[in-house]
Design a protein around this motif. Structure first.
Motif, PDB file in Angstrom:
ATOM      1  N   PHE A  48      38.458  48.896  26.364  1.00 46.05           N
ATOM      2  CA  PHE A  48      38.782  47.510  26.703  1.00 46.05           C
ATOM      3  C   PHE A  48      40.106  47.185  26.022  1.00 46.05           C
ATOM      4  N   CYS A  49      41.090  46.714  26.822  1.00 46.12           N
ATOM      5  CA  CYS A  49      42.460  46.589  26.326  1.00 46.12           C
ATOM      6  C   CYS A  49      42.989  45.164  26.468  1.00 46.12           C
ATOM      7  N   PHE A  50      43.987  44.860  25.657  1.00 45.56           N
ATOM      8  CA  PHE A  50      44.727  43.606  25.764  1.00 45.56           C
ATOM      9  C   PHE A  50      46.196  43.929  26.019  1.00 45.56           C
ATOM     10  N   ASN A  62      52.118  42.303  21.914  1.00 45.65           N
ATOM     11  CA  ASN A  62      50.856  42.821  21.363  1.00 45.65           C
ATOM     12  C   ASN A  62      49.829  41.702  21.180  1.00 45.65           C
ATOM     13  N   PHE A  63      49.314  41.189  22.303  1.00 43.55           N
ATOM     14  CA  PHE A  63      48.382  40.072  22.256  1.00 43.55           C
ATOM     15  C   PHE A  63      47.059  40.435  21.588  1.00 43.55           C
ATOM     16  N   ASN A 133      47.500  30.498  28.486  1.00 44.90           N
ATOM     17  CA  ASN A 133      48.068  31.621  29.209  1.00 44.90           C
ATOM     18  C   ASN A 133      47.024  32.733  29.125  1.00 44.90           C
ATOM     19  N   THR A 134      46.341  32.963  30.218  1.00 42.11           N
ATOM     20  CA  THR A 134      45.148  33.808  30.174  1.00 42.11           C
ATOM     21  C   THR A 134      45.450  35.249  29.786  1.00 42.11           C
ATOM     22  N   HIS A 135      46.703  35.701  29.959  1.00 45.30           N
ATOM     23  CA  HIS A 135      47.027  37.053  29.500  1.00 45.30           C
ATOM     24  C   HIS A 135      46.940  37.162  27.975  1.00 45.30           C
ATOM     25  N   ALA A 136      47.004  36.033  27.276  1.00 41.51           N
ATOM     26  CA  ALA A 136      46.897  36.033  25.818  1.00 41.51           C
ATOM     27  C   ALA A 136      45.457  35.844  25.348  1.00 41.51           C
TER      28      ALA A 136
END
Length: 510
Positions: A48-50, A62-63, A133-136
């Motif tokens: 599982f990645c961010f 690098n969230f 910001n949903t990517h964060a």
């Protein structure tokens, strides 16, 4: 037979349900300035990645460093061991669900790492503001980046969620992780305006902590701009809905402000002041960000179309994504009578001066773009300076070869029709594609000299074609010559010829 068919349909439904990713966040459960994210995983999860980086930022953030207390469980609810492989990657084989906590990036000084530009980050203020910001916030399953995703978002009473995503009962759905995280969500007290122009529904949502500016005031500023953009785009928007999400701040950190573009929205972080002060700023920033609906939404290379959130590969064509977008944002205002020709030339002059004073123009623009995350990081700002001037020169060159009939406006429309949001071009092929599409002799030579090469832009030559000039000294190798060069102005020449006036008219009107 009927029973077998029903069993088969049930099996297909279960497989499809398993091959999806479901997130849930309750904004009422903010504790220690952190939100908890719960995730139901598809089958076969290993990592599982961010995101390490997201499109449009051109910086490594690098969230995953904002993520803590990762917990994983199997289908029976039994806790599983979790191994953090690096800042952004967690190893949790055969997990069925997981939960983790996330700190906001606007107000977490204890978390070390590079400063995150506010329009790309998050802010959690109980009962006041959630800038999401949903990517964060959200991670993804490695190897399953393209599976369907959904987000259930529970909002506090008195706050409303604004986004370009559609929702049913507070559940937002998307075809992939990239589509979901390309749509930020602003949760704040209701201050919204809806506009309908041509084929598009436009949402304007504003958060102003001291109520110095209203969404209705912003809408009055943006409506003429949007009408001019509509004309510039040929009478139809390439999207059917779009959201302007605007946060005004009375305490800017680092003194920086601006916006981040998305396919169907843009997120703004701006100083809080009256509409009289901020109106021109909002118009100018919005003009640029909104034009990203053309590039990269409808025209992009594989580096963007298949963006790798862990190991991003940069495109060579920041001149297109940012430079030509910035040029179009200014040129559109000239065509739409929102600014005068002298005002337009003054803006281009400022870009010329900044280009020469602040950046190394001996670096080929494609080379700088490709290396913008590393060696040429400090040169990135030149995309808004030299990049826009590349757009100006290219537009006048194309028009001069076609008696004013064909410019960058039509070129981008033609390329967008050929590719569109779901089809990418090969990075190496773009200049050839432009030559094939425009059918204009010499256009590949233009790119080889001034974009992939490092020859000085032919500003004098191009400006002269529309009855304008830039008097700059030859050379510019020593400091004296450079200082002289940045003192020059772009301006109209006296007594332009009929051919110059004709080309100027075409350039300013269509």
């Amino acid at each position: 037979m009927l029973k077998k068919l029903l069993l088969l349909l049930c099996f297909v439904y279960q497989v499809n349900a398993q091959d999806s990713l479901h997130y849930s966040i309750d904004l009422n459960r903010l504790q220690h300035d952190r939100l908890t994210v719960n995730v139901k995983l598809p089958a076969g999860v290993k990592e599982f990645c961010f995101p390490k980086m997201v499109p449009g930022t051109y910086a490594i953030y690098n969230f995953g460093r904002f993520v803590s207390n990762m917990q994983a469980f199997d289908a029976t609810g039994k806790a599983l061991s979790v191994v953090r492989k690096d800042t952004n990657t967690f190893f949790l084989p055969n997990a069925y669900t997981l939960s983790y906590e996330v700190d906001d990036s606007w107000d977490s000084p204890e978390i070390k790492g590079p400063y995150i530009f506010e329009p790309a980050g998050t802010n959690f203020q109980q009962d006041t503001l959630f800038a999401l910001n949903t990517h964060a916030l959200l991670g993804y399953v490695k190897g399953k980046e393209q599976i369907p995703v959904s987000l259930q978002l529970t909002t506090p009473k008195g706050l409303v969620a604004s986004t370009s995503l559609s929702a049913q009962k507070d559940i937002y759905t998307a075809s992939s992780f990239q589509q979901l995280t390309d749509a930020p969500i602003l949760v704040a007290p209701a201050d919204t305006v809806h506009l309908h122009l041509a084929n598009a529904d436009i949402l304007i949502s504003v958060y102003s902590p001291n109520q110095k500016i209203k969404a209705s005031e912003v809408a009055k500023e943006l409506k003429p701009l949007l009408k001019a953009q509509l004309h510039y785009l040929g009478g139809r928007f390439p999207v059917n809905n779009y959201a302007f999400l605007i946060v005004m701040s009375a305490h800017l950190k680092n003194g920086s402000y601006g916006a981040l573009e998305h396919a169907q929205s843009s997120f703004y972080y701006l100083p809080e002041d009256s509409i009289e002060v901020m109106g021109p700023v909002i118009r100018d920033v919005s003009a640029h960000e909104f034009f990203h609906i053309q590039t990269p939404l409808n025209l992009h290379s594989e580096e963007i179309g298949s963006f790798d959130f862990q190991n991003p590969s940069m495109s060579k064509h920041l001149w297109l994504y940012e430079g030509l977008t910035e040029y179009a944002a200014q040129h559109m205002q000239l065509q739409g009578d929102l600014i005068t020709l002298p005002a337009f030339l003054e803006r281009m002059t400022e870009k010329y001066r900044t280009m020469n004073f602040s950046y190394d123009n001996s670096i080929p623009f494609t080379k700088m773009s490709k290396g913008v995350l590393g060696k040429y990081k400090e040169e990135y700002g030149n995309v808004y300076q030299k990049g826009a001037l590349i757009g100006l020169c290219l537009d006048i060159f194309l028009r001069s070869e076609t008696d004013g009939r064909y410019g960058t406006q039509q070129l981008i429309r033609d390329l967008s029709a050929r590719f569109g949001p779901n089809k990418s071009f090969q990075d190496e092929d773009l200049f050839k594609l432009i030559a094939e599409t425009s059918k204009i002799k010499g256009v590949e030579s233009f790119f080889s000299k001034y974009v992939s090469g490092n020859k000085d832009l032919p500003l004098n030559e191009m400006l002269e074609k529309i009855g304008c000039e830039l008097s700059s000294p030859a050379g510019k190798k020593d400091k004296v010559a450079l200082l002289e060069a940045i003192k020059q102005d772009m301006k109209e020449i006296k007594n332009p010829s009929p051919s110059q006036l004709n080309l100027r008219k075409a350039w300013m009107t269509n």
